[in-house]
Motif scaffolding. Sequence first.
Motif, PDB file in Angstrom:
ATOM      1  N   ARG A 281       0.819  -1.214   0.000  1.00 22.44           N
ATOM      2  CA  ARG A 281       0.000   0.000   0.000  1.00 22.44           C
ATOM      3  C   ARG A 281       0.850   1.259   0.000  1.00 22.44           C
ATOM      4  O   ARG A 281       0.503   2.266  -0.638  1.00 22.44           O
ATOM      5  CB  ARG A 281      -0.898  -0.042   1.243  1.00 22.44           C
ATOM      6  N   GLU A 282       1.989   1.193   0.704  1.00 26.78           N
ATOM      7  CA  GLU A 282       2.873   2.351   0.798  1.00 26.78           C
ATOM      8  C   GLU A 282       3.983   2.348  -0.252  1.00 26.78           C
ATOM      9  O   GLU A 282       4.816   3.251  -0.276  1.00 26.78           O
ATOM     10  CB  GLU A 282       3.496   2.397   2.204  1.00 26.78           C
ATOM     11  N   GLY A 283       4.002   1.310  -1.100  1.00 32.24           N
ATOM     12  CA  GLY A 283       5.007   1.242  -2.163  1.00 32.24           C
ATOM     13  C   GLY A 283       6.429   1.072  -1.664  1.00 32.24           C
ATOM     14  O   GLY A 283       7.370   1.530  -2.323  1.00 32.24           O
ATOM     15  N   ARG A 284       6.601   0.383  -0.548  1.00 38.25           N
ATOM     16  CA  ARG A 284       7.924   0.259   0.064  1.00 38.25           C
ATOM     17  C   ARG A 284       8.647  -0.984  -0.459  1.00 38.25           C
ATOM     18  O   ARG A 284       8.692  -2.026   0.187  1.00 38.25           O
ATOM     19  CB  ARG A 284       7.785   0.236   1.575  1.00 38.25           C
ATOM     20  N   VAL A 285       9.220  -0.839  -1.637  1.00 35.01           N
ATOM     21  CA  VAL A 285       9.916  -1.964  -2.245  1.00 35.01           C
ATOM     22  C   VAL A 285      11.239  -2.262  -1.548  1.00 35.01           C
ATOM     23  O   VAL A 285      11.863  -3.297  -1.820  1.00 35.01           O
ATOM     24  CB  VAL A 285      10.140  -1.730  -3.758  1.00 35.01           C
ATOM     25  N   ASP A 286      11.693  -1.364  -0.668  1.00 39.35           N
ATOM     26  CA  ASP A 286      12.872  -1.695   0.125  1.00 39.35           C
ATOM     27  C   ASP A 286      12.561  -2.781   1.140  1.00 39.35           C
ATOM     28  O   ASP A 286      13.437  -3.584   1.495  1.00 39.35           O
ATOM     29  CB  ASP A 286      13.410  -0.444   0.838  1.00 39.35           C
ATOM     30  N   LEU A 287      11.313  -2.842   1.595  1.00 35.32           N
ATOM     31  CA  LEU A 287      10.908  -3.859   2.570  1.00 35.32           C
ATOM     32  C   LEU A 287      10.369  -5.120   1.909  1.00 35.32           C
ATOM     33  O   LEU A 287      10.501  -6.215   2.461  1.00 35.32           O
ATOM     34  CB  LEU A 287       9.851  -3.282   3.508  1.00 35.32           C
ATOM     35  N   LEU A 288       9.757  -4.985   0.748  1.00 33.60           N
ATOM     36  CA  LEU A 288       9.240  -6.129  -0.005  1.00 33.60           C
ATOM     37  C   LEU A 288       9.437  -5.822  -1.485  1.00 33.60           C
ATOM     38  O   LEU A 288       8.636  -5.102  -2.092  1.00 33.60           O
ATOM     39  CB  LEU A 288       7.760  -6.360   0.310  1.00 33.60           C
ATOM     40  N   PRO A 289      10.503  -6.346  -2.077  1.00 30.84           N
ATOM     41  CA  PRO A 289      10.863  -5.966  -3.456  1.00 30.84           C
ATOM     42  C   PRO A 289       9.774  -6.285  -4.464  1.00 30.84           C
ATOM     43  O   PRO A 289       8.954  -7.191  -4.280  1.00 30.84           O
ATOM     44  CB  PRO A 289      12.126  -6.803  -3.719  1.00 30.84           C
ATOM     45  N   ALA A 290       9.790  -5.542  -5.558  1.00 30.23           N
ATOM     46  CA  ALA A 290       8.835  -5.776  -6.642  1.00 30.23           C
ATOM     47  C   ALA A 290       9.315  -6.875  -7.583  1.00 30.23           C
ATOM     48  O   ALA A 290       8.504  -7.618  -8.143  1.00 30.23           O
ATOM     49  CB  ALA A 290       8.608  -4.485  -7.424  1.00 30.23           C
ATOM     50  N   ALA A 291      10.624  -6.983  -7.772  1.00 27.87           N
ATOM     51  CA  ALA A 291      11.173  -8.000  -8.681  1.00 27.87           C
ATOM     52  C   ALA A 291      10.872  -9.395  -8.144  1.00 27.87           C
ATOM     53  O   ALA A 291      11.075  -9.665  -6.950  1.00 27.87           O
ATOM     54  CB  ALA A 291      12.676  -7.806  -8.828  1.00 27.87           C
ATOM     55  N   PRO A 292      10.374 -10.302  -8.985  1.00 26.60           N
ATOM     56  CA  PRO A 292       9.898 -11.599  -8.499  1.00 26.60           C
ATOM     57  C   PRO A 292      10.918 -12.398  -7.691  1.00 26.60           C
ATOM     58  O   PRO A 292      10.574 -12.963  -6.639  1.00 26.60           O
ATOM     59  CB  PRO A 292       9.497 -12.335  -9.778  1.00 26.60           C
ATOM     60  N   ARG A 293      12.158 -12.477  -8.148  1.00 23.05           N
ATOM     61  CA  ARG A 293      13.136 -13.296  -7.425  1.00 23.05           C
ATOM     62  C   ARG A 293      13.473 -12.700  -6.064  1.00 23.05           C
ATOM     63  O   ARG A 293      13.531 -13.418  -5.053  1.00 23.05           O
ATOM     64  CB  ARG A 293      14.398 -13.484  -8.263  1.00 23.05           C
ATOM     65  N   GLU A 294      13.712 -11.387  -6.045  1.00 25.16           N
ATOM     66  CA  GLU A 294      14.058 -10.736  -4.787  1.00 25.16           C
ATOM     67  C   GLU A 294      12.893 -10.803  -3.796  1.00 25.16           C
ATOM     68  O   GLU A 294      13.083 -11.031  -2.604  1.00 25.16           O
ATOM     69  CB  GLU A 294      14.474  -9.286  -5.025  1.00 25.16           C
ATOM     70  N   ARG A 295      11.689 -10.615  -4.314  1.00 27.58           N
ATOM     71  CA  ARG A 295      10.511 -10.708  -3.445  1.00 27.58           C
ATOM     72  C   ARG A 295      10.365 -12.123  -2.887  1.00 27.58           C
ATOM     73  O   ARG A 295      10.051 -12.311  -1.711  1.00 27.58           O
ATOM     74  CB  ARG A 295       9.258 -10.318  -4.233  1.00 27.58           C
ATOM     75  N   ALA A 296      10.589 -13.116  -3.733  1.00 28.11           N
ATOM     76  CA  ALA A 296      10.452 -14.504  -3.292  1.00 28.11           C
ATOM     77  C   ALA A 296      11.414 -14.837  -2.162  1.00 28.11           C
ATOM     78  O   ALA A 296      11.082 -15.608  -1.251  1.00 28.11           O
ATOM     79  CB  ALA A 296      10.675 -15.447  -4.471  1.00 28.11           C
TER      80      ALA A 296
END
Length: 205
Positions: free
Chosen positions: A74-89
């Motif tokens: 919701r806050e767009g915090r990709v530092d905490l949960l990346p958008a890129a599939p591998r990094e997010r996984a």
Amino acid sequence: MSALKVLGRAGSINVRKVLWTCVELGLEFEREERDWRSPEFLALNPNGLMPVLLDGPDFVLWESNTICRYLVGREGRVDLLPAAPRERALVERWMDWQATELNNSWRYAFMGLVRKSPTHQDVSLQHASIESWNRHMAMLEAQLRATGGFVAGPRFSLADVVIGLSTHRWRAMPMARPELPAVETYYQRLVARPGFRVHGPGAGP
């Protein structure tokens, strides 16, 4: 008044995940306790479990790790949960491990030794739970040695919110535990974060 409301006890480890996440995100929120047995609460979460997130008048969410993911997205915090599939996984793998493996290892011992639940007083099962818990924490030790920083890599992520609170619980338990130096160093890194200090050591085991 904040549109975000977190339903649940301040001492619940699953509620604390959400509260710490809110602090990391700089979100204003209200926390409210509800009777989980009431028809009103069961209409929000038929499982009768905390936490429940209310975001505005028409959005209800339950399951603590899902709530944390939602708030970060919701806050767009990709530092905490990346958008890129591998990094997010890599982050979500450890979040799921916490929910399915780590939590299940400590539940019997914690309920028996800390909560004093009468249905968790079998000493052999307590010992088995402690042994399993320590074995899982040794897995975390190996991971932290490999990353040299945080659970999913060198930077703090949402995985550290959920596993950090479990680590605090492990350290606070009245039980024998092995020396895990990487886990201890990791814990001290977390103590530097205000949200952890309040919702980790400051909120109980």
